[in-house]
Design an enzyme around this catalytic site. Structure first.
Site, PDB file in Angstrom:
ATOM      1  N   ASP A  94     -35.755  23.911 -22.535  1.00  0.00           N
ATOM      2  CA  ASP A  94     -35.753  23.956 -23.999  1.00  0.00           C
ATOM      3  C   ASP A  94     -34.923  25.172 -24.420  1.00  0.00           C
ATOM      4  OD1 ASP A  94     -37.333  26.145 -23.563  1.00  0.00           O
ATOM      5  OD2 ASP A  94     -39.127  25.332 -24.491  1.00  0.00           O
ATOM      6  N   SER A  95     -34.742  25.363 -25.707  1.00  0.00           N
ATOM      7  CA  SER A  95     -33.823  26.415 -26.154  1.00  0.00           C
ATOM      8  C   SER A  95     -34.514  27.753 -26.329  1.00  0.00           C
ATOM      9  CB  SER A  95     -33.232  26.016 -27.501  1.00  0.00           C
ATOM     10  OG  SER A  95     -34.252  26.045 -28.484  1.00  0.00           O
ATOM     11  N   GLY A  96     -35.833  27.754 -26.276  1.00  0.00           N
ATOM     12  CA  GLY A  96     -36.565  28.981 -26.569  1.00  0.00           C
ATOM     13  C   GLY A  96     -36.896  29.113 -28.046  1.00  0.00           C
ATOM     14  N   GLY A  97     -36.258  28.280 -28.871  1.00  0.00           N
ATOM     15  CA  GLY A  97     -36.474  28.361 -30.312  1.00  0.00           C
ATOM     16  C   GLY A  97     -37.939  28.212 -30.699  1.00  0.00           C
ATOM     17  N   PHE A  98     -38.563  27.171 -30.179  1.00  0.00           N
ATOM     18  CA  PHE A  98     -39.949  26.904 -30.566  1.00  0.00           C
ATOM     19  C   PHE A  98     -40.863  28.073 -30.208  1.00  0.00           C
ATOM     20  CE2 PHE A  98     -44.212  25.187 -29.882  1.00  0.00           C
ATOM     21  CZ  PHE A  98     -44.432  24.597 -31.111  1.00  0.00           C
ATOM     22  N   ASP A 148     -32.537  26.087 -32.234  1.00  0.00           N
ATOM     23  CA  ASP A 148     -32.824  25.572 -33.573  1.00  0.00           C
ATOM     24  C   ASP A 148     -33.878  26.429 -34.255  1.00  0.00           C
ATOM     25  OD1 ASP A 148     -34.763  24.828 -31.676  1.00  0.00           O
ATOM     26  OD2 ASP A 148     -35.486  23.198 -32.936  1.00  0.00           O
ATOM     27  N   GLN A 190     -34.132  18.546 -37.116  1.00  0.00           N
ATOM     28  CA  GLN A 190     -35.265  19.123 -37.849  1.00  0.00           C
ATOM     29  C   GLN A 190     -35.370  18.418 -39.205  1.00  0.00           C
ATOM     30  OE1 GLN A 190     -37.591  21.060 -36.833  1.00  0.00           O
ATOM     31  NE2 GLN A 190     -36.783  21.985 -34.932  1.00  0.00           N
ATOM     32  N   ASP A 267     -42.171  15.401 -23.647  1.00  0.00           N
ATOM     33  CA  ASP A 267     -42.749  16.476 -22.839  1.00  0.00           C
ATOM     34  C   ASP A 267     -43.924  17.037 -23.587  1.00  0.00           C
ATOM     35  OD1 ASP A 267     -42.408  19.561 -23.796  1.00  0.00           O
ATOM     36  OD2 ASP A 267     -40.945  18.260 -24.769  1.00  0.00           O
ATOM     37  N   CYS A 305     -57.960   3.970 -11.034  1.00  0.00           N
ATOM     38  CA  CYS A 305     -56.822   4.841 -10.736  1.00  0.00           C
ATOM     39  C   CYS A 305     -56.623   4.935  -9.226  1.00  0.00           C
ATOM     40  CB  CYS A 305     -57.076   6.224 -11.320  1.00  0.00           C
ATOM     41  SG  CYS A 305     -55.790   7.425 -10.934  1.00  0.00           S
ATOM     42  N   CYS A 310     -58.669  10.350  -7.309  1.00  0.00           N
ATOM     43  CA  CYS A 310     -59.621   9.250  -7.488  1.00  0.00           C
ATOM     44  C   CYS A 310     -59.933   8.547  -6.170  1.00  0.00           C
ATOM     45  CB  CYS A 310     -59.097   8.282  -8.545  1.00  0.00           C
ATOM     46  SG  CYS A 310     -59.144   9.027 -10.205  1.00  0.00           S
ATOM     47  N   HIS A 336     -54.537  14.557 -11.306  1.00  0.00           N
ATOM     48  CA  HIS A 336     -54.952  13.291 -11.912  1.00  0.00           C
ATOM     49  C   HIS A 336     -54.309  13.080 -13.278  1.00  0.00           C
ATOM     50  CE1 HIS A 336     -57.340   9.904 -13.231  1.00  0.00           C
ATOM     51  NE2 HIS A 336     -57.425  10.553 -14.380  1.00  0.00           N
TER      52      HIS A 336
END
Lengths: 371, 371
Positions: A94-98, A148, A190, A267, A305, A310, A336
């Protein structure tokens, strides 16, 4: 020649869901896909071999965290993220922006970039679109993201409008400064929860031209219905022949809705973080493994599962490990939950391949709330 | 018919070291062997499959901890420890004595047993030799231990003498009340650092008759030389044809000295606990992985080691994981340290088999302190 190649293999008959194939410098990914989050160059509690075993095709690493520690230049000198963390498959950073915008009072935004303080030691740092590219080039992911601004929710229309203008200008600077031809660069749409602004953001980014497009600024506190609405009107305005990614999403039902809307990549820390808190995803809904009801329960967590956990452990043992604060609790629960997410993606792809994603989606909800 | 069968396969030429084979209800163990400690029914940070991969043949579980949580009766109802923790191999349970005596002010000793408070919730409990047997029978280990008193170090001769009398009387009660014929019962030799008392304790236990004999009350703060001295004079007075076990030992050199003295079994939290603290064992000595010297070190932790960690990760990455508090740090460090310990045991067995344990011991020290 672009760093990645994306092909839509099959469009679902009655929904916008699509089956795709995304070729990156480190391998080809079948989409739709969920990307486990490896914040600090490790998907918490998992080895790379185990990630393969649960079906991970591509993982995400967080630029902000790696910039802060151990530092992108060090990772670069050590051969980049793939070698550093012993994961030979595709990586998206990711860009690090968040993360930077999540620092709140610790950061200041200007036209040039963002000044902020490290969450670890309070030291001052500055990230511009240009060094967001330099950092991600040093980390060496297959797919990197534009820097962003992610406006908080709720925000005034005027603020969101102004912010998306900045995001567009930053996106242009990102594209201009990005030098590595073996990395794909995605733009981030955005525009908050405003359809007009989202469409404007998408149009401006498409005019600049990127290898793929992501929705940012979702799952920031809004109602699920609103999130689904944004996904619903954004997907159709994005290019059909390029990957579409919803960032930071989400719960299993959010992935189903994102796929339904026509998105290809997702993600979220939810499966891994919830695992460490004892919250497990099953075919019949969520299980809080610390519940007293499981104290003597010899049955597997999810009888339907087929994962390692499991097949080999009882609910009673998982509960004991969790209550005892054991590392193995985090390991087995993460194993799991990631298997659940990635298996859900496999099933979704099979359903699209068979032209029956609409039915699959109905069955998902029916089964989930049956118990 | 006894629950276990022990054979000395080869006696080393010039030392008291011996190569043995110990058959238990859950498999045969080559001795000398180190038993990883699985305090709460899990060897911290490891799966059973990984324990096999690093060469574990038998593991130890702590009776006190499992009695407190989740409770021995519950483990018994769930099929016993092997099934509960998904470890099909041999298990040894300690008696809980050492943990109870470590509680200090929280416990009171009488002829009948020990009254103590839980370290978790302060609740009152009472363990007698009889219910120490009942607890270990419910847990279901292959080898169980007599309930003993472990005197603190240093202690007055008179106190240690009185204490070992109690340990002998409790050992008799353990033998009389132990009912499961598919479990071996070992006696625990006490007597502090006093040769006469150690020999008296051993003689009294041998008169009662057990399936094997352990030294308790070592590694309680005494000098290493004193510990080696006690091992040196105790081994010869124990039966040649039965397994000899030193409890709670130790550092790699302590194991080498224990084997040299003629002991067959060892357990200790050191490799696993130190791993979680970033202290790693290598062929050239100990490494503190958080050291700045490793920040850009692309070489494997121990270039002579063939374990999964040394084959796939750099010192720089191990340092990053440790500094970042990642679960994978505990996992990889534990993996390597257990491999180191168990590989050392494999090498020791090979050396005894070749009649050259004395040389092996010299090489061990020479190599270790060469850097």
């Amino acid at each position: 020649m672009p760093a990645i190649d994306f092909k839509v293999i099959k469009q679902d008959g009655t929904t916008a869901a699509r089956l795709g194939s995304l070729t990156t410098p480190h391998g080809t990914i079948a989409t739709p896909i969920f990307m486990p989050v490896g914040t600090q160059a490790t998907v918490k509690a998992m080895t790379p071999e185990e990630l393969r075993e649960v079906g991970a095709q591509i993982i995400l690493a967080n630029t902000y965290h790696l910039y802060i520690r151990p530092g992108h230049e060090l990772v670069g000198r050590l051969g980049g993220l793939h070698e550093f963390m012993h994961w030979p498959g595709p990586i998206l950073t990711d860009s690090g922006g968040f993360q930077v915008f999540s620092l709140g009072e610790l950061r200041k935004i200007t036209e040039d970039g963002v000044r902020f303080q490290s969450h670890l030691d309070g030291s001052y740092h500055f990230i511009s679109p240009e060094n967001a590219m330099a950092i991600q080039e040093a980390l060496g992911g297959d797919i990197i993201m534009c820097f962003d601004e992610c406006p908080p929710y709720p925000s005034e229309y005027a603020y969101v409008e102004k912010s998306l203008g900045l995001t567009t200008r930053w996106a242009r600077r990102c594209k201009e400064s990005h030098a590595r031809t073996d990395q794909a660069l995605f733009g981030i749409v955005q525009g908050g929860m405003h359809r007009e602004l989202r469409e404007r953001s998408a149009a401006e980014l498409m005019e600049i031209g990127f290898d793929g497009y992501a929705l940012g600024g979702l799952s920031v506190g809004e109602e699920k219905e609103l999130m689904y609405e944004v996904m619903g009107y954004c997907a159709p305005v994005l290019p059909v022949d390029q990957p579409r990614y919803v960032m930071g999403i989400g719960a299993p039902e959010d992935l189903i809705e994102g796929i339904h809307a026509g998105f290809d990549m997702f993600d979220c820390v939810m499966p891994t973080r919830n695992a460490r808190n004892g919250m497990l995803f099953t075919s019949f809904g969520r299980v809080n493994i610390k519940g007293a009801a499981y104290a003597e329960d010899r049955s597997p967590l999810d009888p339907e599962c087929g994962c390692y956990v499991c097949k080999n452990y009882s609910r009673a043992y998982l509960r004991h490990l969790y209550r005892s604060g054991e590392i193995l609790a985090s390991r087995l629960n993460t194993w799991h939950n990631l298997h659940y997410y990635l298996n859900l993606m496999t099933q979704a792809r099979e359903a699209i391949g068979a032209g029956r994603f609409g039915e699959f989606r109905k069955e998902f909800y029916a089964k989930r709330f049956s118990l």
